[in-house]
Design a protein around this motif. Structure first.
Motif, short mmCIF file in Angstrom:
data_model
loop_
_atom_site.label_atom_id
_atom_site.label_comp_id
_atom_site.label_asym_id
_atom_site.label_seq_id
_atom_site.Cartn_x
_atom_site.Cartn_y
_atom_site.Cartn_z
N THR A 1 81.76 36.37 55.07
CA THR A 1 80.60 35.57 54.67
C THR A 1 80.20 34.61 55.78
N ALA A 2 81.19 33.97 56.40
CA ALA A 2 80.89 33.06 57.51
C ALA A 2 80.25 33.81 58.67
N LEU A 3 80.76 35.01 58.97
CA LEU A 3 80.19 35.83 60.04
C LEU A 3 78.73 36.15 59.73
N LEU A 4 78.45 36.57 58.50
CA LEU A 4 77.09 36.89 58.10
C LEU A 4 76.18 35.66 58.19
N GLU A 5 76.64 34.57 57.62
CA GLU A 5 75.78 33.39 57.52
C GLU A 5 75.56 32.71 58.86
N SER A 6 76.45 32.93 59.82
CA SER A 6 76.26 32.29 61.13
C SER A 6 74.99 32.78 61.81
N HIS A 7 74.56 34.01 61.51
CA HIS A 7 73.32 34.52 62.09
C HIS A 7 72.11 33.78 61.53
N ALA A 8 72.17 33.43 60.25
CA ALA A 8 71.08 32.66 59.66
C ALA A 8 71.09 31.23 60.18
N THR B 1 81.40 32.27 71.83
CA THR B 1 82.34 32.09 70.73
C THR B 1 81.65 31.26 69.66
N VAL B 2 81.76 31.72 68.42
CA VAL B 2 81.25 30.95 67.29
C VAL B 2 82.44 30.32 66.57
N VAL B 3 82.47 28.99 66.57
CA VAL B 3 83.53 28.26 65.88
C VAL B 3 82.96 27.84 64.52
N HIS B 4 83.48 28.45 63.47
CA HIS B 4 82.90 28.25 62.15
C HIS B 4 83.36 26.94 61.53
N ALA B 5 82.48 26.33 60.76
CA ALA B 5 82.78 25.07 60.10
C ALA B 5 83.97 25.24 59.16
N PRO B 6 84.84 24.25 59.09
CA PRO B 6 86.00 24.37 58.20
C PRO B 6 85.62 24.31 56.72
N ASP B 7 84.45 23.75 56.41
CA ASP B 7 84.02 23.63 55.02
C ASP B 7 82.57 24.09 54.91
N ARG B 8 82.38 25.36 54.54
CA ARG B 8 81.03 25.93 54.45
C ARG B 8 80.17 25.14 53.47
N ARG B 9 80.74 24.80 52.31
CA ARG B 9 79.97 24.11 51.28
C ARG B 9 79.45 22.76 51.79
N ALA B 10 80.31 22.02 52.46
CA ALA B 10 79.91 20.71 52.97
C ALA B 10 78.82 20.85 54.03
N GLU B 11 78.92 21.86 54.87
CA GLU B 11 77.90 22.05 55.91
C GLU B 11 76.54 22.35 55.29
N LEU B 12 76.51 23.25 54.31
CA LEU B 12 75.23 23.59 53.69
C LEU B 12 74.67 22.42 52.89
N ASP B 13 75.55 21.68 52.22
CA ASP B 13 75.08 20.52 51.44
C ASP B 13 74.44 19.47 52.33
N SER B 14 74.98 19.28 53.54
CA SER B 14 74.43 18.28 54.45
C SER B 14 73.02 18.64 54.87
N PHE B 15 72.75 19.93 55.08
CA PHE B 15 71.39 20.34 55.43
C PHE B 15 70.44 20.03 54.29
N GLY B 16 70.89 20.23 53.05
CA GLY B 16 70.05 19.93 51.91
C GLY B 16 69.70 18.46 51.82
N LEU B 17 70.56 17.61 52.33
CA LEU B 17 70.32 16.16 52.33
C LEU B 17 69.57 15.69 53.57
#
Length: 503
Positions: free
Chosen positions: A191-198, A334-350
């Motif tokens: 999921t992280a791999l997929l979403e990193s493209h978006a 290299t793509v270093v993925h966020a340790p907390d996907r939910r927190a990353e997406l929530d921050s964008f919403g704010l």
């Protein structure tokens, strides 16, 4: 032969200018900054050079086509294109790592099975097959043709053939990229791999339609490419091709109005009061172009209308000058993925930058970008809210976020901070200064479905003789799409409203 005035010297605008000049028109480009390229820029200091816009190229065929159509000298005679292998290395939240071969489905499947466990590669490979179907269904109307008058067909039809998913006694199909990850890939790392493209395009995976599956598919199917000397070299050779075709460039020339005569676009007014007469005008993004037409409507209620640019995502770029040689075999990206996907997406919403972001680390093995073999040039990039949503000029805002990016990047390059000689931090404030985009936002490619939310206004407008080119008009953002935008505008002007797209 028509006189054509082009607003801005971004890559899409230059692609249009070169094609129009070859067709026999007199073309003049008016750029408010002192250089060409739009977001495709370079930062240089102390013998180090850094790409501050796109770091890699997909679909190089778009730019090869430009050079074929505008002269005898092909693109590869002007720049050296290198296929990056691996296409990317990924460091996931749990510490798992995988390097993905370039443009090899079998290689990617094997790498994912080995790194993530048996079955992971197969699920990703099956997803790519479905993504290809989405690409085949949407490629021509969304990339190679002018926006359809009946664009609502694109808005209503989801081209991605989602797998039926039974949930709460109901059968559903994924409508968003996030749902593809949850229901079809079924592994947080996939999921992280997929979403990193978006995320790389500033898209929220929970809002992006399933049709966004074409973004990883483009990279997989057509490969990931690097231009030796940096992607800025691509902008340079496009600019030089324009000069060779007698396109005139006027730098430091800010356009303040589009002039009209007898209901048609008839030229430009510049900030210094100069008037540049023209028979046709090729403009910048529709949102800003609308401010230059003084009360006229560019689009009707039945059209895809311009949306404020500042609502899109921006990016922070950290240029790192490092002591010590680049180790042999290091991945270009290299793509270093966020340790907390939910927190990353929530921050964008704010409308706030994430506390622990996903970071793209580019380490080109390119002698042109470093003073000698005992140093290295590295670029870190993260997607962030634009300057209209977050104040990047606030004291410490840019540097504190850059610190968090460097901390994340150390998972890919141990000892990164100790090797750093100096750094340059660039935020959406810099992007706005270079491109004029509101808040320094960066446009994503056009996508089908989602009721047209991810479509862009047509290249032709309701004002005769006035056209729009670049990432904020059809077919959206990204280097391939910018090049196609230029091709579409040139086709509409040269062949007229019956033009049906690039061949």
């Amino acid at each position: 032969m028509a006189r054509i005035a082009v607003i801005g010297a971004g890559t899409g605008a230059m692609a249009a200018a070169a094609r129009l000049a070859v067709a026999g028109h007199r073309v003049a480009v008016y750029e408010r900054t002192e250089t060409y390229g739009g977001a495709v820029r370079r930062f240089e200091r102390d013998g180090f050079s850094f790409d501050t816009g796109p770091g890699l190229l997909t679909l190089p065929a778009v730019w090869r086509d430009l050079f074929v159509k505008t002269g005898k000298e092909p693109l590869e005679d002007r720049v050296e294109l290198l296929q990056v292998d691996p296409s990317s290395r990924h460091v996931f939240a749990d510490g798992t790592e995988v390097s993905l071969p370039n443009a090899s489905r079998a290689g990617v499947v094997a790498a994912l099975d080995e790194a993530l466990g048996a079955g992971a590669g197969g699920r990703w490979g099956d997803f790519l097959v479905r993504a290809r179907e989405s690409w085949d269904r949407s490629r021509r109307p969304l990339l190679e043709e002018p926006l359809w008058p009946n664009w609502r067909v694109l808005a209503e039809r989801e081209p991605y053939p989602a797998v039926p998913h039974k949930r709460l006694l109901r059968t559903r199909r994924a409508a968003t990229l996030a749902e593809i990850g949850a229901w079809e890939l079924r592994d947080p790392r996939l999921t992280a791999l997929l979403e990193s493209h978006a995320l790389a395009y500033g898209l929220d995976p929970e809002a992006a339609p399933a049709s966004a599956a074409v973004l990883p598919y483009m990279e997989h199917a057509f490969g990931t490419w690097y231009v030796l000397g940096g992607i800025r070299e691509l902008a340079r050779v496009v600019y030089e091709r324009c000069l060779a075709r007698k396109v005139e460039f006027h730098f430091g020339a800010e356009v303040t109005a589009v002039l009209e005569k007898d209901g048609r676009a008839a030229g430009l007014e510049l900030a210094d009061g100069t008037v540049a007469e023209a028979d046709l005008v090729v403009g910048t993004g529709p949102w800003r172009l609308g401010e230059l037409v003084r009360g006229r409507e560019l689009y009707g209620v039945e059209d895809v209308e311009p949306r404020p640019e500042g609502g899109a995502g921006g990016r922070v770029v950290v240029c790192l000058a490092l002591r010590g040689a680049r180790e042999a075999g290091a991945a270009h990206r290299t793509v270093v993925h966020a340790p907390d996907r939910r927190a990353e997406l929530d921050s964008f919403g704010l409308g706030e930058p994430p506390a622990r972001p996903t970071v793209r680390v580019d380490r080109p093995d390119d002698p042109a970008l470093r003073p000698d073999e005992e140093h290295e040039s590295v670029v870190l990039t993260a997607t962030v809210p634009s300057g209209t949503l977050y104040d990047w000029t606030a004291p410490g805002a840019a540097d504190s976020f850059a610190d968090r990016m460097v901390e994340a990047a150390e998972r890919a390059i141990p000892g990164l901070r100790e090797r750093t000689l100096w750094r340059e931090v660039r935020t959406p404030v810099h992007t706005e200064a270079e491109t004029g985009a509101e808040g320094g936002a960066v446009p994503a490619p056009a996508l089908a479905a989602a009721e047209g939310t991810f479509l862009y206004p047509a290249n032709s407008t309701r004002i005769p003789g006035l056209f729009s080119v670049g990432g904020w008009s059809h077919p959206g953002g990204g280097l391939p799409h910018a090049g196609m935008s230029g091709a579409l505008v040139a086709g509409l002007i040269v062949e007229g409203p019956d033009f049906r797209g690039s061949q």
